[in-house]
Scaffold this motif. Structure first.
Motif, PDB file in Angstrom:
ATOM      1  N   GLN A  51       0.808  -1.220   0.000  1.00 53.96           N
ATOM      2  CA  GLN A  51       0.000   0.000   0.000  1.00 53.96           C
ATOM      3  C   GLN A  51       0.842   1.272   0.000  1.00 53.96           C
ATOM      4  O   GLN A  51       0.482   2.259  -0.631  1.00 53.96           O
ATOM      5  CB  GLN A  51      -0.931   0.007   1.220  1.00 53.96           C
ATOM      6  CG  GLN A  51      -2.076  -0.978   1.111  1.00 53.96           C
ATOM      7  CD  GLN A  51      -2.876  -1.085   2.389  1.00 53.96           C
ATOM      8  OE1 GLN A  51      -2.522  -1.838   3.288  1.00 53.96           O
ATOM      9  NE2 GLN A  51      -3.943  -0.323   2.481  1.00 53.96           N
ATOM     10  N   ARG A 528      -8.826  -2.379  -5.704  1.00 56.08           N
ATOM     11  CA  ARG A 528      -8.321  -2.409  -4.328  1.00 56.08           C
ATOM     12  C   ARG A 528      -8.746  -3.710  -3.628  1.00 56.08           C
ATOM     13  O   ARG A 528      -7.958  -4.317  -2.896  1.00 56.08           O
ATOM     14  CB  ARG A 528      -8.830  -1.185  -3.574  1.00 56.08           C
ATOM     15  CG  ARG A 528      -8.434  -1.119  -2.081  1.00 56.08           C
ATOM     16  CD  ARG A 528      -6.941  -1.309  -1.850  1.00 56.08           C
ATOM     17  NE  ARG A 528      -6.101  -0.308  -2.434  1.00 56.08           N
ATOM     18  CZ  ARG A 528      -5.570   0.710  -1.771  1.00 56.08           C
ATOM     19  NH1 ARG A 528      -5.829   0.856  -0.473  1.00 56.08           N
ATOM     20  NH2 ARG A 528      -4.771   1.568  -2.371  1.00 56.08           N
ATOM     21  N   GLU A 574      -4.186  -3.640  -8.401  1.00 55.02           N
ATOM     22  CA  GLU A 574      -3.406  -2.421  -8.591  1.00 55.02           C
ATOM     23  C   GLU A 574      -1.933  -2.700  -8.884  1.00 55.02           C
ATOM     24  O   GLU A 574      -1.170  -1.751  -9.074  1.00 55.02           O
ATOM     25  CB  GLU A 574      -3.486  -1.555  -7.320  1.00 55.02           C
ATOM     26  CG  GLU A 574      -4.895  -1.127  -6.955  1.00 55.02           C
ATOM     27  CD  GLU A 574      -4.954  -0.414  -5.616  1.00 55.02           C
ATOM     28  OE1 GLU A 574      -5.986   0.218  -5.343  1.00 55.02           O
ATOM     29  OE2 GLU A 574      -3.971  -0.486  -4.839  1.00 55.02           O
TER      30      GLU A 574
END
Length: 828
Positions: A51, A528, A574
């Motif tokens: 992240q 996500r 992602e």
């Protein structure tokens, strides 16, 4: 050049890059076309390194790296080249470090850099253009009095960089993009490709370095650069590294040129042309650039060796002459290639093309219409009687837990025994039964007994009609939740419906908006959620693997269950290609372990990511993701159908015919057969396209499942239209049946061997007319052939005895006994 000028150009380049990255993140919520995308998800709490890595690692490395490389390499005369090259290499190294920290796997992290080459190159072009524009008035100094400076190729550094590619190839030069005829220094491609690849990489790197050093020498003599007879050490290092990138690009270009004459050219697409030669050429060049970016520092370090070893001297007399020392070095390198290549090829990870035999002792006495357990055998799907089985059928989505956009319009149609009877009557032998994790496991750790009962009923009903079932864990857009009222989407995206897939407890979006860009599979919320799954946040990836173990246990002793399709069209999240290769493979491996531990030994169907459905090709997990040989490669062959080229209004990226060829290449790396879990949806040209698809399917003796049997008017994939679009459409005005798509069914139900002893050697069919040849094996001699049409077919054969014709549904079943080499011809 003075320090102020160098500082100015470095600063301009760095600021320009920061603005490019920031603007790209603001405009691209999914990171599809920019270096870094910003989904709008919450930053806190942090579930994993992935992240924060793009912001805490990629950005500092890219910005500091750009500043340093431009500062070191800028020679005064050339403004664009230093800025472009410095930005490109800084971004690629930043991507590599980010990937390495995120997944902790060196070879995948290095290979993944190739996916960012295009985006990094665009950013580098912008940065270079900004530097040229802002610094166009910079003054250049007076010429420097120097003796003529002559340079020669750096054979040592270039050769070292090329030779180490063999043991360090990893995932480079693998997948659908490469054939054995192309130069590629990966042992998996064969010794000829390796030797050819090393030679091209060596020569390309040496030529690129010679050209760069020659330009630097001319710059010094023009007065633009630093005075002195040679570059500073930092410059020599960067030139060696940049040369390696150039050599990698030359390798990709050479492979593309070879491909134009070896099946990957514009004339190799079958009916019509496609853009594959262009697209694949870019990928090969990007692979080479990625290899140069990750390992080009080796050539850079070699450039710091003393001048005689570098093949680089200032005296004119020695220019262009290979010294005795260099000759010895070249000879050593050649010998090293001769030793390393065969050793590496011999020891390279390899999956046997031969899976375990269908059974240790093939069954010889079988009922003509029984469903025997299936296994992978010799690159094909076979039953325990040693018969090749062509699983041809349809997708059934009537158990899917779809989002209902209109509460008064059902999202699915009822699934009854009549459906399976009709499927069997058309000559089909398999259904890909789409299931929903959300309905199967609404509460974590407990399978819903009612939903499990519906699955069991469907399997039993299909088996009663002689139809196998592939259990498919279906998903589209990750889950069935829709955009909340009032959702604000960025320009270019729009609020989206829900679709189907995971339960709420396995859906983690961090507040990213449920908006879609060019379709449901590119959504900040969906991407996500997929990333959390791939990185196993809260153990949800392990949870689905465990669920597969529980489900497989329920059907472990059911021969009518052909196998398990672990996840439909896995999203890339992602972090592609880390997610769509390494992490996808980790999920598959853990799910396979759970299935085998549950006592289920049926086939496991493994799909590449959704990228294959959208582009008609993809990479997928590495060939060694599992040591289980009972797997089938199951891409969705949607070429010239729902692929991205259609929505963009450009020519086909991959033709139908080439799509089969690319699938075969990847399957060969897995040592697995191909079975297309979905195909169809060609719109107004469906008949012509399906005819082409059918020819390729027959030519390769393959099966597959057409999308879709029935589709309700309330199915979110159907949109809002006059019919539920399927082979058996629904009239949305009345809610009843609309006329079936007879023209498509005529092609889909053409004659074919449902189960053929031994091996099928050729198959050609058009309606009831079929030519089949094969070679019987040690198992049963009983063959079963489907022939459509109510008229009694004419049969001509050799090697066939005990011939029987039995009416079945809308056609006829031919059964008999074949021995040795046989031939069967049918005519309606």
């Amino acid at each position: 050049m003075n320090r102020e000028l160098l500082m100015r150009r470095s600063t301009v380049a760095t600021v320009a890059l920061a603005l490019v990255i920031g603007l790209g993140a603001a405009l691209d919520p999914v990171g599809l076309i920019t270096v870094v995308g910003w989904s709008g998800a919450r930053i806190w709490p942090v579930e994993g390194v992935w992240q924060g890595a793009p912001f805490l690692l990629l950005l500092p490395i890219a910005l500091v790296g750009t500043w340093w490389t431009v500062h070191v390499f800028d020679d005064g005369r050339r403004r664009f080249a230093p800025a472009f090259a410095g930005t490109l290499i800084a971004l690629l190294i930043g991507k590599f470090v980010t990937a390495l920290v995120s997944v902790g796997e060196l070879r995948t992290a290095a290979w993944s850099v190739g996916y960012s080459v295009g985006k990094a190159a665009v950013a580098a072009v912008v940065v270079g253009a900004v530097v040229v524009a802002v610094c166009r008035r910079d003054r250049i100094g007076a010429p420097v009095e120097e003796a003529p400076y002559r340079v020669r190729p750096d054979w040592l550094g270039s050769g070292l960089f090329a030779v180490i590619a063999v043991p360090l190839a990893g995932l480079w030069w693998t997948g659908a993009t490469y054939s054995s005829a192309m130069p590629a220094p990966n042992p998996a491609r064969g010794w000829w490709a390796v030797v050819f690849g090393v030679g091209v990489l060596w020569a390309g790197t040496a030529a690129a370095g010679w050209w760069m050093r020659r330009g630097a020498a001319e710059t010094r003599q023009s007065g633009s650069g630093r005075a002195g007879s040679d570059q500073a050490p930092q410059q020599r290092f960067l030139i060696g590294w940049y040369a390696a990138i150039g050599g990698g690009a030359v390798l990709g270009l050479c492979a593309t040129v070879v491909g134009l004459f070896a099946g990957d050219g514009f004339g190799g697409a079958g009916a019509g042309s496609d853009l594959w030669p262009v697209l694949s050429g870019y990928i090969r060049i990007a692979d080479g650039i990625a290899y140069g970016a990750c390992l080009g520092w080796v050539a850079g370090l070699a450039a710091l060796l003393p001048a005689p070893l570098r093949g680089h001297r200032a005296d004119e007399a020695g220019a262009g002459v290979i010294t005795a020392g260099e000759s010895v070095l070249a000879l050593i390198a050649v010998i090293a290639v001769g030793v390393v290549v065969p050793t590496a090829v011999h020891s390279a990870p390899h999956r046997s093309a031969d899976g375990p035999p269908a059974t240790a002792t093939p069954v010889t006495a079988v009922d003509d219409h029984s469903l025997l357990p299936l296994r992978v055998r010799d690159g094909s799907i076979a039953d325990t009687a040693d018969r090749e089985v062509l699983l041809r059928g349809v997708n059934v989505n009537q158990l899917v837990d779809f989002y209902a956009a209109r509460p008064n319009v059902p999202a699915t149609r009822p699934l009854t025994d009549a459906d399976f009877a009709a499927i069997s009557d058309l000559g089909f032998t398999v259904v890909r039964l789409n299931l929903s994790w959300s309905a199967l496991e609404p509460e974590r750790g407990r399978l819903d007994p009612q939903y499990l009962g519906r699955i069991r009923t469907s399997v039993d009903q299909a088996a009663a009609h002689g139809v196998y079932t592939v259990l498919d864990m279906h998903q589209d857009g990750w889950w069935n939740g829709a955009a909340s009222p009032g959702t604000r989407c960025r320009p270019g995206t729009s609020p989206m419906w829900g679709f189907d897939g995971a339960p709420g407890w396995a859906t983690i979006t961090d507040g990213a908006p449920r908006c879609e860009f060019n379709g449901r599979d590119m959504s900040p919320a969906g991407d996500r959620a997929f990333n959390h799954f791939w990185y196993n946040s809260d153990g949800i990836r392990d949870a689905l693997a465990h669920t597969w173990g529980l489900l497989a246990h329920e059907f472990a002793d059911e021969p009518a269950v052909a196998g398990f399709d672990l996840l439909n069209e896995p999203g890339f999240g992602e972090s592609a290609p880390l997610t769509s290769s390494l992490l996808l493979g980790r999920f598959y491996a853990s799910a396979i372990r759970e299935i085998r531990a549950a006592g289920a030994d049926q086939i496991v169907f493994v799909e590449p990511s959704i990228l294959w459905s959208g582009l008609a090709f993809d990479g997928g997990p590495s060939p060694d993701f599992t040591d289980d040989a009972n797997i089938v490669f199951s891409p969705h062959l949607y070429a010239q159908s729902i692929t991205m080229d259609a929505s963009l209004g450009i020519g086909p990226l991959v033709s139908i015919e080439r799509g089969f060829r690319l699938a075969d290449r990847v399957a060969a790396e897995y040592g697995a057969p191909v079975w297309s879990g979905e195909y169809g949806y060609w719109g107004d040209t469906a008949e012509d396209m399906l005819q082409r698809f059918a020819r390729e399917q027959d030519r390769r003796h393959q099966g597959g499942a057409y999308w879709v049997w029935k589709q309700a008017c309330g199915d979110p994939q159907n949109g809002i239209g006059p019919i539920g679009d399927a082979l058996m459409p629904q009239d949305c005005r009345t809610g009843g049946d609309a006329p079936p798509k007879s023209a498509l069914l005529k092609i889909l139900t053409r004659a074919y061997p449902q189960a053929a002893p031994g091996t099928i050697t050729s198959l050609h069919a058009d309606g009831a007319d079929m030519e089949l040849t094969g070679r019987a094996g040690p198992g049963t001699c009983r063959i079963r052939v489907w022939i459509p049409g109510t008229a009694t077919p004419t049969i001509q054969s050799s090697g066939l005895s005990d011939q029987r014709l039995t009416a079945h549904g809308t056609g006829t079943l031919l059964t008999g006994c074949v021995r040795g080499d046989y031939r069967i011809t049918t005519a309606g």
